[in-house]
Motif scaffolding. Structure first.
Motif, PDB file in Angstrom:
ATOM      1  N   CYS A 187      -0.685  15.749  -1.537  1.00 48.45           N
ATOM      2  CA  CYS A 187      -1.565  14.615  -1.840  1.00 48.45           C
ATOM      3  C   CYS A 187      -0.765  13.495  -2.501  1.00 48.45           C
ATOM      4  CB  CYS A 187      -2.702  15.056  -2.763  1.00 48.45           C
ATOM      5  SG  CYS A 187      -3.993  13.806  -2.993  1.00 48.45           S
ATOM      6  N   ARG A 188      -1.020  12.251  -2.053  1.00 48.34           N
ATOM      7  CA  ARG A 188      -0.321  11.096  -2.606  1.00 48.34           C
ATOM      8  C   ARG A 188      -1.313  10.055  -3.111  1.00 48.34           C
ATOM      9  NH1 ARG A 188       5.021  10.632  -1.774  1.00 48.34           N
ATOM     10  NH2 ARG A 188       4.728   9.328  -3.621  1.00 48.34           N
ATOM     11  N   ASP A 189      -2.118  10.437  -4.089  1.00 48.21           N
ATOM     12  CA  ASP A 189      -3.025   9.482  -4.736  1.00 48.21           C
ATOM     13  C   ASP A 189      -2.255   8.309  -5.326  1.00 48.21           C
ATOM     14  OD1 ASP A 189      -5.178  11.040  -4.107  1.00 48.21           O
ATOM     15  OD2 ASP A 189      -5.358  11.975  -6.078  1.00 48.21           O
ATOM     16  N   ASP A 190      -0.994   8.549  -5.716  1.00 49.84           N
ATOM     17  CA  ASP A 190      -0.199   7.501  -6.345  1.00 49.84           C
ATOM     18  C   ASP A 190       0.097   6.362  -5.373  1.00 49.84           C
ATOM     19  OD1 ASP A 190       1.341   9.510  -4.988  1.00 49.84           O
ATOM     20  OD2 ASP A 190       3.154   8.570  -5.768  1.00 49.84           O
ATOM     21  N   LEU A 191       0.307   6.698  -4.087  1.00 46.66           N
ATOM     22  CA  LEU A 191       0.553   5.647  -3.096  1.00 46.66           C
ATOM     23  C   LEU A 191      -0.682   4.776  -2.905  1.00 46.66           C
ATOM     24  CD1 LEU A 191       2.552   7.572  -0.350  1.00 46.66           C
ATOM     25  CD2 LEU A 191       3.443   6.131  -2.188  1.00 46.66           C
ATOM     26  N   LEU A 192      -1.848   5.402  -2.934  1.00 48.90           N
ATOM     27  CA  LEU A 192      -3.094   4.647  -2.775  1.00 48.90           C
ATOM     28  C   LEU A 192      -3.295   3.696  -3.944  1.00 48.90           C
ATOM     29  CD1 LEU A 192      -5.608   4.317  -0.982  1.00 48.90           C
ATOM     30  CD2 LEU A 192      -6.719   6.078  -2.381  1.00 48.90           C
ATOM     31  N   GLN A 193      -3.055   4.171  -5.172  1.00 50.04           N
ATOM     32  CA  GLN A 193      -3.228   3.326  -6.342  1.00 50.04           C
ATOM     33  C   GLN A 193      -2.215   2.192  -6.354  1.00 50.04           C
ATOM     34  OE1 GLN A 193      -5.669   3.367  -8.529  1.00 50.04           O
ATOM     35  NE2 GLN A 193      -4.775   1.595  -9.591  1.00 50.04           N
ATOM     36  N   ALA A 194      -0.976   2.497  -5.941  1.00 51.41           N
ATOM     37  CA  ALA A 194       0.047   1.444  -5.896  1.00 51.41           C
ATOM     38  C   ALA A 194      -0.315   0.368  -4.878  1.00 51.41           C
ATOM     39  CB  ALA A 194       1.406   2.063  -5.562  1.00 51.41           C
ATOM     40  N   ARG A 195      -0.898   0.762  -3.731  1.00 50.30           N
ATOM     41  CA  ARG A 195      -1.276  -0.227  -2.730  1.00 50.30           C
ATOM     42  C   ARG A 195      -2.443  -1.087  -3.229  1.00 50.30           C
ATOM     43  NH1 ARG A 195      -0.634  -1.543   2.739  1.00 50.30           N
ATOM     44  NH2 ARG A 195       1.431  -0.636   2.379  1.00 50.30           N
ATOM     45  N   VAL A 196      -3.384  -0.482  -3.962  1.00 49.42           N
ATOM     46  CA  VAL A 196      -4.487  -1.268  -4.536  1.00 49.42           C
ATOM     47  C   VAL A 196      -3.927  -2.346  -5.458  1.00 49.42           C
ATOM     48  CG1 VAL A 196      -6.480  -1.178  -6.063  1.00 49.42           C
ATOM     49  CG2 VAL A 196      -6.187   0.587  -4.343  1.00 49.42           C
ATOM     50  N   GLU A 197      -3.001  -1.987  -6.327  1.00 47.49           N
ATOM     51  CA  GLU A 197      -2.418  -2.965  -7.252  1.00 47.49           C
ATOM     52  C   GLU A 197      -1.646  -4.042  -6.499  1.00 47.49           C
ATOM     53  OE1 GLU A 197      -0.093  -0.606  -9.880  1.00 47.49           O
ATOM     54  OE2 GLU A 197      -1.837   0.382 -10.818  1.00 47.49           O
ATOM     55  N   GLN A 198      -0.958  -3.646  -5.423  1.00 45.84           N
ATOM     56  CA  GLN A 198      -0.215  -4.624  -4.633  1.00 45.84           C
ATOM     57  C   GLN A 198      -1.152  -5.616  -3.955  1.00 45.84           C
ATOM     58  OE1 GLN A 198       1.992  -2.853  -1.425  1.00 45.84           O
ATOM     59  NE2 GLN A 198       2.772  -4.804  -0.675  1.00 45.84           N
ATOM     60  N   LEU A 199      -2.252  -5.143  -3.395  1.00 50.89           N
ATOM     61  CA  LEU A 199      -3.190  -6.028  -2.716  1.00 50.89           C
ATOM     62  C   LEU A 199      -3.870  -6.985  -3.686  1.00 50.89           C
ATOM     63  CD1 LEU A 199      -4.918  -3.575  -0.184  1.00 50.89           C
ATOM     64  CD2 LEU A 199      -3.174  -5.289   0.303  1.00 50.89           C
ATOM     65  N   ARG A 200      -4.157  -6.518  -4.890  1.00 52.73           N
ATOM     66  CA  ARG A 200      -4.874  -7.349  -5.851  1.00 52.73           C
ATOM     67  C   ARG A 200      -4.010  -8.469  -6.423  1.00 52.73           C
ATOM     68  NH1 ARG A 200      -8.506  -2.678  -8.966  1.00 52.73           N
ATOM     69  NH2 ARG A 200     -10.038  -2.471  -7.256  1.00 52.73           N
ATOM     70  N   GLU A 201      -2.702  -8.431  -6.167  1.00 48.14           N
ATOM     71  CA  GLU A 201      -1.860  -9.539  -6.599  1.00 48.14           C
ATOM     72  C   GLU A 201      -2.191 -10.812  -5.830  1.00 48.14           C
ATOM     73  OE1 GLU A 201       2.143  -8.281  -6.128  1.00 48.14           O
ATOM     74  OE2 GLU A 201       2.076  -6.815  -7.775  1.00 48.14           O
ATOM     75  N   THR A 202      -2.598 -10.673  -4.574  1.00 47.82           N
ATOM     76  CA  THR A 202      -2.960 -11.831  -3.755  1.00 47.82           C
ATOM     77  C   THR A 202      -4.450 -11.896  -3.448  1.00 47.82           C
ATOM     78  OG1 THR A 202      -2.416 -10.544  -1.768  1.00 47.82           O
ATOM     79  CG2 THR A 202      -0.687 -11.939  -2.681  1.00 47.82           C
ATOM     80  N   ALA A 203      -5.149 -10.741  -3.541  1.00 48.40           N
ATOM     81  CA  ALA A 203      -6.591 -10.698  -3.272  1.00 48.40           C
ATOM     82  C   ALA A 203      -7.250  -9.887  -4.379  1.00 48.40           C
ATOM     83  CB  ALA A 203      -6.872 -10.076  -1.904  1.00 48.40           C
ATOM     84  N   PRO A 204      -7.711 -10.529  -5.435  1.00 47.76           N
ATOM     85  CA  PRO A 204      -8.271  -9.800  -6.581  1.00 47.76           C
ATOM     86  C   PRO A 204      -9.469  -8.921  -6.233  1.00 47.76           C
ATOM     87  CG  PRO A 204      -7.829 -12.087  -7.157  1.00 47.76           C
ATOM     88  CD  PRO A 204      -7.658 -11.978  -5.676  1.00 47.76           C
TER      89      PRO A 204
END
Length: 328
Positions: A187-204
């Protein structure tokens, strides 16, 4: 949050050939059975073994896939499941076709176990492993039938881990070589959380669903041909389309269930399977998984999955500690 149960040993059932297992793991995903199916198998196997009074209890389960053959049509980009033709109904008409995704696979199951078996010798461990394998041979794995295997690689084993950490690491290094070639699901929950933070840099307003969809597909991005060269009206900037790097073989996976209703008293809901257990309507929960070669696992805790329940929050999850153990 629950933690991985401490186990005294590993029960290894290698190279199991399974025919016609359920390839549809959730309403949105397919390709390999859900980990909820393997945890359900673990609990069903434990109930089967109660009659044998074996000195062990199941704590967790891991799965390694050596081969798979999803039953889908060949050729073309878009594929469909190969469906069976059901017999005619009582009126002689054609029965409705219910879509059922099936697959053949060869897997190794690793159970984390604890109990009094640690006080027995290796001969007794071998007999316990054979008893478990015999019971499993008559059961279903994710709806699929277990085929007989006479290969020496398919011999079951019960391995005591012990208290010496260096000896445990040495044993695990030896075991993981036996599981090659193959891939373990973690399981890679960490990748999902990292992608959420990356997307919110340009799309809050980006959500976890946006991150899940982004990680589940192949993304192509425009890349500057020569970043150091400035664009001019006579020489416009050149862009090239390049695939977005992916952190390994990652896939969307169902990881359990989330509550849609309150916990209802036993027997209140009609047509429920069990009238003695409280009932709750749920929906699938999704996360990101990764297929990783066993030789890249540092310890057995990175491989094993276990159940985590939080009735107050309405979460019933399968958890795996690969990410947290890797960072540690």
């Amino acid at each position: 949050m629950s933690a991985l149960p401490s186990s005294d040993g590993l029960l290894i059932l290698p190279r199991l050939r399974v025919q016609n297992a359920n390839a549809i793991s959730s309403p949105l995903t397919h390709g390999f059975p859900s980990m909820t199916a393997f945890l359900g198998l673990m609990w069903a196997l434990a109930r089967k073994l109660e009659a044998h009074d074996l000195p062990l209890a199941f704590d967790s389960v891991g799965v390694i896939c050596h081969d798979f053959d999803e039953q889908v049509t060949e050729g073309g980009y878009v594929k469909a499941f190969r469906l069976t033709r059901n017999p005619v109904d009582k009126d002689g008409g054609s029965a409705a076709i219910v879509e059922e995704g099936r697959m053949h696979m060869e897997i190794t199951l690793i159970f984390g176990v604890s109990g009094g078996f640690v006080e027995l010798d290796e001969a007794a461990h071998g007999e316990i492993a054979k008893t478990v394998a015999h019971e499993l041979a008559g059961m279903r794995i994710a709806g699929g039938s277990v085929l007989p295997g006479g290969d020496w690689r398919s011999r079951p084993a019960l391995v005591r881990l012990g208290d010496d950490h260096e000896d445990v690491r040495r044993r695990f290094r030896h075991l993981r070589r036996r599981w090659l070639p193959g891939f373990a699901l973690v399981c890679r929950d960490d990748l999902l959380q990292a992608r959420v933070e990356q997307l919110r840099e340009t799309a809050p307003d980006a959500s976890a669903l946006d991150a899940l969809l982004g990680l589940s597909r192949f993304n192509w991005r425009p890349v500057r041909h020569d970043p150091a060269k400035a664009a001019t009206p006579s020489a416009p900037e050149k862009l090239e389309w390049a695939p977005e790097p992916r952190p390994g073989w990652i896939v969307p996976i169902p990881v359990g269930f989330g509550a849609l209703s309150e916990l209802l008293p036993a027997g209140e809901v009609q047509n429920a399977r069990d009238h003695d257990t409280a009932f709750r309507f749920v929906e699938s929960l999704y996360s990101i998984g990764q297929w990783i070669s066993p030789h890249r696992l540092e310890n057995v805790g990175q491989l094993l999955w276990y159940a985590s329940t939080d009735p107050v929050a309405g979460l019933y999850r399968c958890r795996n500690d690969f990410a947290s153990l890797q960072s540690a």
